[in-house]
Design a protein around this motif. Structure first.
Motif, PDB file in Angstrom:
ATOM      1  N   ARG A 237     -37.341 101.291   2.188  1.00  0.00           N
ATOM      2  CA  ARG A 237     -37.085 100.737   3.511  1.00  0.00           C
ATOM      3  C   ARG A 237     -37.409 101.580   4.434  1.00  0.00           C
ATOM      4  N   GLN A 238     -37.136 103.086   4.656  1.00  0.00           N
ATOM      5  CA  GLN A 238     -37.688 104.060   5.464  1.00  0.00           C
ATOM      6  C   GLN A 238     -39.232 103.992   5.532  1.00  0.00           C
ATOM      7  N   ILE A 239     -39.840 104.003   4.526  1.00  0.00           N
ATOM      8  CA  ILE A 239     -41.390 103.932   4.323  1.00  0.00           C
ATOM      9  C   ILE A 239     -41.919 102.644   5.174  1.00  0.00           C
ATOM     10  N   LEU A 240     -41.361 101.666   4.455  1.00  0.00           N
ATOM     11  CA  LEU A 240     -41.930 100.392   5.385  1.00  0.00           C
ATOM     12  C   LEU A 240     -41.757 100.352   6.723  1.00  0.00           C
ATOM     13  N   ASP A 241     -40.625 100.898   7.132  1.00  0.00           N
ATOM     14  CA  ASP A 241     -40.250 101.076   8.605  1.00  0.00           C
ATOM     15  C   ASP A 241     -41.330 101.552   9.207  1.00  0.00           C
ATOM     16  N   ALA A 242     -41.667 103.021   8.689  1.00  0.00           N
ATOM     17  CA  ALA A 242     -42.502 103.983   9.448  1.00  0.00           C
ATOM     18  C   ALA A 242     -43.835 103.224   9.310  1.00  0.00           C
ATOM     19  N   ALA A 243     -44.114 102.561   8.157  1.00  0.00           N
ATOM     20  CA  ALA A 243     -45.583 101.940   8.089  1.00  0.00           C
ATOM     21  C   ALA A 243     -45.730 100.991   9.226  1.00  0.00           C
TER      22      ALA A 243
END
Lengths: 215, 215
Positions: free
Chosen positions: A22-28
């Motif tokens: 989730r963190q990665i997708l949000d950042a991306a």
DNA sequence: CAGTAGGCTTACTCGCGAGTAGGTACGCGG
DNA sequence: CCGCGTACCTACTCGCGAGTAAGCCTACTG
């Protein structure tokens, strides 16, 4: 447990995969929307996500994979928001359209980054991921077209439905961009603007009135 | 005079700067529209232009400069085409709009690459060049808004004009994309679709009829 | 408490593409 | 025929960013 990284920042450790994804997708989504697909670097995404680059590759795969995952998630969110809006709207077609528009502008207002990624970045890339997005958009157009066909099955309406749906979706997208420069309006007010434009137009078309170019 | 390059292809030599600049811009528009700004390489552009890379830099400057030059040239062409269309249209606002739309879709049909560069690539880049394009688009919206204001100076029309112009321009852009998938239509037919949608709508709005959400 | 699996990192390789250095050919004015 | 400027080229440098190798640390499992 916690630890301090080189910059002294506190960094959470050993979180379960779900959370990291989730963190990665949000950042991306944030980085892609701000920089565009090519100018976005995996380094920056990993930094924003507060995790190291190999983890990004381990969890979401290559840059293309990651971008596709962003598209998929955000497009799904948007379509769900619209479907939810339409579903509780009874059966009058104008009211259904009205609720759909409200839901759409509500989503855009709330998730600007998502909107940027979907509308601008995805459609500009010729790659295979664009397909993902174009399919979603096609579904949206179909939904609108079906809705318009409900209003009347006159021949004129049938002939125009998919083209008009495309025009309407485009008008919505463009108005959403316009809205970014006029944030004083509420989502409902913007939706009402578009509703007036298209419905009063369709209202006439359905009744067989057409504009004619002069001879 | 002529010579053969490594691949044996015949290559014109020692052409005046003007000609080369045109070649380079033509090539750049093609490559940018096909690959997108970042994925386009100066090497490919110079190759398509049939000239070496240092010449591209000598004549048009950096990649950003080159892209801006493309935008400027294509946007100017488009705006001129529309202005020409509107100018010979008498003073009935609906006829003016009709001619403007015809000119717009005529341009898009004839110069697809230009359209791609303008609509997709430029708007996706956050850089300083996007400004160039956004200004042009703003001018287009203003032109349309002024035209709409001509139809009536009722309060309702005034309040809606710029938002409606934005929506209309977006609908036009989107319909232009839709058209790429339905090439059997003529430019006039597509323009007529949009004209019907918006004019019959505006016709009602101008007369004070508005769609109302149910309570 | 030994083993292991999964969360997590540092520190690389390597190719691609923007931009350039340093020339060569060719025409023209004297 | 001699500069000399301009059109033009080959062959580089150099940084950035995608993707990876090789392992470290800790929480659970038997």
């Amino acid at each position: 447990m916690r630890t301090n990284d080189a910059a002294g920042r506190v960094r959470a450790k050993r979180l379960p995969r779900e959370v990291r994804e989730r963190q990665i997708l949000d950042a991306a989504v944030g980085v892609f929307s701000q920089r565009g697909y090519h100018a976005a670097s995996m380094d920056e995404i990993s930094e924003v996500a507060d995790i190291s680059k190999p983890m990004v590759y381990a969890y979401l795969g290559s840059k293309e994979d990651l971008f596709a995952a962003c598209i998929r998630r955000e497009a799904t969110r948007l379509m769900e928001a619209i479907a939810d809006g339409v579903s509780g709207a009874g059966d009058r077609p104008d009211v259904q359209l009205w609720h759909g528009l409200r839901a759409f502008f509500g989503f855009v207002g709330e998730y600007r980054d998502s909107w940027q990624v979907l509308h601008r970045q995805a459609s500009a890339q010729g790659g295979p991921f664009a397909q993902e997005l174009l399919d979603m958009r096609r579904r949206a157009v179909s939904l609108v077209a079906a809705l318009l066909l409900n209003t009347a099955d006159s021949e004129a309406a049938t002939l125009h439905a998919d083209a008009m749906a495309a025009a309407l979706v485009g008008a919505g997208e463009s108005l959403a961009d316009w809205w970014l420069d006029h944030p004083e309006e509420s989502a409902g007010a913007v939706a009402a603007r578009l509703m007036n434009l298209v419905w009063m137009g369709f209202g006439n078309l359905v009744e067989g009135q057409m504009w004619q170019p002069p001879k």
